[in-house]
Design an enzyme around this catalytic site. Structure first.
Site, short mmCIF file in Angstrom:
data_model
loop_
_atom_site.label_atom_id
_atom_site.label_comp_id
_atom_site.label_asym_id
_atom_site.label_seq_id
_atom_site.Cartn_x
_atom_site.Cartn_y
_atom_site.Cartn_z
N GLU A 262 0.83 -1.22 0.00
CA GLU A 262 0.00 0.00 0.00
C GLU A 262 0.86 1.26 0.00
O GLU A 262 0.54 2.23 -0.68
CB GLU A 262 -0.95 0.02 1.21
CG GLU A 262 -1.98 -1.12 1.23
CD GLU A 262 -3.07 -1.00 0.16
OE1 GLU A 262 -3.08 -0.01 -0.60
OE2 GLU A 262 -3.91 -1.92 0.08
N ARG A 266 0.50 3.74 -3.26
CA ARG A 266 -0.12 5.06 -3.03
C ARG A 266 0.92 6.15 -2.85
O ARG A 266 0.87 7.19 -3.51
CB ARG A 266 -1.04 5.00 -1.82
CG ARG A 266 -2.13 3.94 -1.98
CD ARG A 266 -3.21 4.08 -0.94
NE ARG A 266 -3.93 2.82 -0.81
CZ ARG A 266 -5.19 2.70 -0.42
NH1 ARG A 266 -5.88 3.76 -0.09
NH2 ARG A 266 -5.76 1.52 -0.31
N ASP A 396 -4.32 -10.11 -8.63
CA ASP A 396 -4.59 -9.12 -9.68
C ASP A 396 -3.42 -8.30 -10.24
O ASP A 396 -3.00 -8.47 -11.38
CB ASP A 396 -5.73 -8.19 -9.25
CG ASP A 396 -5.56 -7.60 -7.85
OD1 ASP A 396 -4.49 -7.77 -7.26
OD2 ASP A 396 -6.51 -6.96 -7.36
N GLU A 530 -12.25 -0.24 -10.27
CA GLU A 530 -11.83 -1.18 -11.32
C GLU A 530 -12.74 -1.23 -12.54
O GLU A 530 -12.27 -1.38 -13.68
CB GLU A 530 -11.67 -2.60 -10.74
CG GLU A 530 -10.49 -2.75 -9.78
CD GLU A 530 -10.75 -2.19 -8.39
OE1 GLU A 530 -11.93 -1.93 -8.06
OE2 GLU A 530 -9.77 -2.00 -7.63
C1 DMJ Z 1 -6.48 0.26 -5.10
O1 DMJ Z 1 -5.73 0.58 -3.99
C2 DMJ Z 1 -5.63 -0.37 -6.16
O2 DMJ Z 1 -6.30 -0.35 -7.35
C3 DMJ Z 1 -5.28 -1.77 -5.83
O3 DMJ Z 1 -4.53 -2.39 -6.85
C4 DMJ Z 1 -6.52 -2.56 -5.60
N1 DMJ Z 1 -7.39 -1.97 -4.64
C5 DMJ Z 1 -7.64 -0.56 -4.66
C6 DMJ Z 1 -8.91 -0.12 -5.30
O4 DMJ Z 1 -9.98 -0.93 -5.21
#
Ligand code: DMJ
Length: 640
Positions: A262, A266, A396, A530
């Site tokens: 995270e 971010r 993912d 998404e």
């Molecule tokens: C975001 O922080 C990013 O897209 C991450 O890869 C997946 N989850 C969240 C949004 O849903």
């Protein structure tokens, strides 16, 4: 003294026979082993372990299971984003345990300037007085190596102006109006964050206060760092300046336990984008400093980083307590590549690149069941821990970063390309399904058994498969485009089959369900991007107007159900027309959801795909054109 052995009599004189003595010794040694072993197996033996183990020792693997995590995460739906499919980063309000395990030890291609040259760049910017570009001043910050990175050279190697001719202003009035609406939403979300939660990580829009959480290890201002580039590209320049001003004092000397993933997507991603877009030195200084703080997480026997790190000087790292047997998560350690390459680029420190190349090497080498990548890997042994495969939560963005690594390398990273297309083959063979109602979806795989469910998170895959269509086998190009369109269509169905026209966290294709959530715990929506992300990519790739229409449906639904007096909030049940809000404006709403909507209603020359790839948090990172940079640097040197 010599003991004389008498048959059947103990030499010690205790009256024990030799066999009895042997049994007694066996019992004693068993007892000692048991007591010592208990230190490692008792659930709360952490402190004792700290006494008995030095930081450099490698303790036994941690305990915790995926189902524990799922259960726990169910209890806090939509509260905190850490989480892929409700599992990821599962410290969920501090309810999930972190396993406190001390860390172990821790082509050059000629650039074709096909469309607009760099010389066109300056006049283009002259139309955009608001987009102030800030000069790079000092080449190296204290503590940083001199990277040789030159911002002017970097700009020369872009094919197009980052913000387009008119900041991507669309010519048709309706699209422009829609884009203005999205900008207004961003300003509204930002203003409320500023009024009620300034400096905190997220805004709680119902209670009008800030939320800190424990995902970022004491770092603050997640919404600020996540918003920098969105504010900038939207031309909200006063707001951008406020954000930048705040970053000047961003304190990186925090001592808490942070999610490596995270913080990377971010903070590192947000600061990198802000630097590349604006050239402001402060972002570069901060991002390199922060990147260095993540490095100790890689000090494991395999170099696969652990999920949690103490950002303080100890640099201790742990695995998530909920991750199977002390494992690291594919989508976490597989989602560092783009940012780390740029950290090396800016700092001149090759360590960042070495760390992620090593992850790549291991993943390439290891045997994959049916060509699939399971979600859990031991950072100690380098083996898969169990066989759960998903293109949604836990897996993912690993796939996303393979194709994006290839694109970001100016299409020179052949290894990433190969890995991506083989993974896609395996996913198609094993996971892609068609429902009785004709909807294409990507199921999850549990050791060979299919779970006919798709998470909201998995809906990014429409866009990913779309952008990967061009560079795979030519005969599969149309096939991939069709697959991308079908998945995006299914994800749109998951929205249109609800009362709110917003999609659930997960939807199923069994027991008569077709793209609907069957479990109460899957009905929430936390402002995730998404589905909209895939609309944006599919719009750019096809210009089919339906994607803009679908995006507009989402805007209307967000306005109707998620907008509250003081910001935007997630909702607990997308199937209930009277909504209940979760009181959280996630930072990714500002960084991703609103940015993707804005791009959807902009011309394609705003952050053109030829030059930019988006990290998984929608932070644009430039394509690295090594040959071009070299050429310019050489020219520069010969002039001197
Ligand atoms: C975001 O922080 C990013 O897209 C991450 O890869 C997946 N989850 C969240 C949004 O849903």
């Amino acid at each position: 003294m010599v003991f004389r052995k008498l048959p059947g009599v103990s030499a010690s004189g205790m009256g024990l026979r030799l066999s009895q003595k042997f049994v007694f010794l066996l019992f004693l040694s068993g007892l000692v082993t048991l007591c010592f072993g208990a230190l490692f197996f008792l659930p709360d033996s952490v402190r004792l372990k700290r006494i008995f183990l030095s930081k450099n020792e490698n303790p036994a693997v941690t305990v915790g299971s995926e189902s524990d995590a799922r259960e726990l995460s169910k209890k806090v739906p939509g509260d905190q984003e850490h989480q892929r499919a409700s599992l990821k980063g599962a410290e969920a309000n501090g309810k999930l345990k972190v396993s406190r395990k001390p860390s172990v030890t821790h082509g050059a291609r000629t650039v074709e300037r096909s469309v607009r040259t760099q010389d066109d760049w300056t006049p283009a910017r002259a139309h955009e007085p608001a987009a102030r570009e800030e000069r790079v001043t000092s080449p190296a910050h204290h503590g940083q190596q001199n990277s040789g990175f030159n911002y002017e050279t970097f700009k020369k190697c872009l094919l197009k102006a980052p913000l387009g001719t008119e900041r991507g202003k669309p010519s048709d009035p309706q699209t422009l109006q829609r884009r203005e609406k999205v900008k207004e939403m961003m300003k509204f979300a930002w203003d409320n964050y500023k009024s009620y939660a300034w400096g905190k990580n997220e805004l709680r829009p119902l209670t009008k206060n800030g939320h800190i959480g424990n995902m970022f290890g004491g770092l603050r201002g997640a919404s600020i760092v996540d918003s920098l580039d969105t504010l900038y590209i939207m031309g909200l320049m006063d707001e951008y300046e406020e954000a930048k001003e705040w970053v000047q004092n961003l304190d990186l000397n925090s001592n808490g336990e942070a999610s490596v993933f995270e913080v990377n997507i971010r903070y590192v991603g947000g600061l990198l984008s802000a630097f590349y877009l604006t050239g402001a030195e402060i972002f570069k200084q901060k991002v390199v400093e922060l990147g260095e703080k993540l490095l100790p997480a890689f000090n494991t026997p395999t170099g696969i980083p652990r999920g949690v790190i103490n950002l303080g000087s100890s640099g201790t790292s742990w695995s998530w307590g909920w991750a199977s047997a002390g494992s690291s998560i594919l989508a976490e350690f597989g989602t560092l590549h783009l940012e780390f390459l740029h950290l090396s680029e800016l700092s001149g420190n090759p360590t960042f690149t070495e760390k992620v190349s090593n992850i790549r090497k291991l993943l390439n080498k290891i045997e994959k069941p049916h060509g699939l990548y399971p979600n859990f890997l031991s950072p100690v042994s380098g083996n898969w821990v169990q066989h759960h495969v998903s293109i949604g939560g836990l897996g993912d963005s690993f796939y996303e970063y393979l194709i994006k690594s290839y694109l970001m390398s100016d299409k020179t990273d052949e290894e990433a390309k190969k890995m991506y297309y083989s993974a896609m083959e395996a996913i198609e063979t094993n996971l892609v399904q068609k429902s009785p109602g004709g909807l294409t979806y990507v199921a999850e795989w549990r050791g060979g058994i299919l779970d006919h469910k798709m998470g909201h998170l998995a809906c990014f895959s429409g866009g990913m498969i779309g952008i990967g269509a061009d560079d795979g086998p030519q005969e599969k190009k149309q096939h991939y485009l069709d697959l991308a369109a079908e998945i995006t269509h299914t994800c749109h169905e998951s929205y249109s089959r609800t009362a709110t026209k917003l999609g659930p966290e997960a939807f199923r294709f069994d027991a008569g369900a077709e793209a609907t959530a069957t479990r109460l715990s899957d009905r929430y929506y936390i402002l995730r991007p998404e589905v909209i992300e895939s609309y944006m990519y599919m719009w750019r790739l096809t210009h089919d107007p339906k994607y803009r229409e679908w995006g507009w449906e989402a805007v209307e639904a967000l306005e109707k159900h998620c907008r509250v007096d003081a910001g935007f909030s997630g909702i607990r049940d997308v199937y209930a027309s009277t909504v209940s809000h979760d009181n959280m404006q996630q930072s990714f709403f500002l960084s991703e959801t609103l940015k993707y909507l804005y791009l959807l209603f902009s011309d394609d020359d705003l952050l053109p795909f030829e030059d930019w790839v988006f990290n998984t948090e929608a932070h644009p990172l430039p394509v690295i054109r090594k040959s071009c940079q070299l050429e310019h640097n050489t020219r520069q040197t010969s002039l001197e």
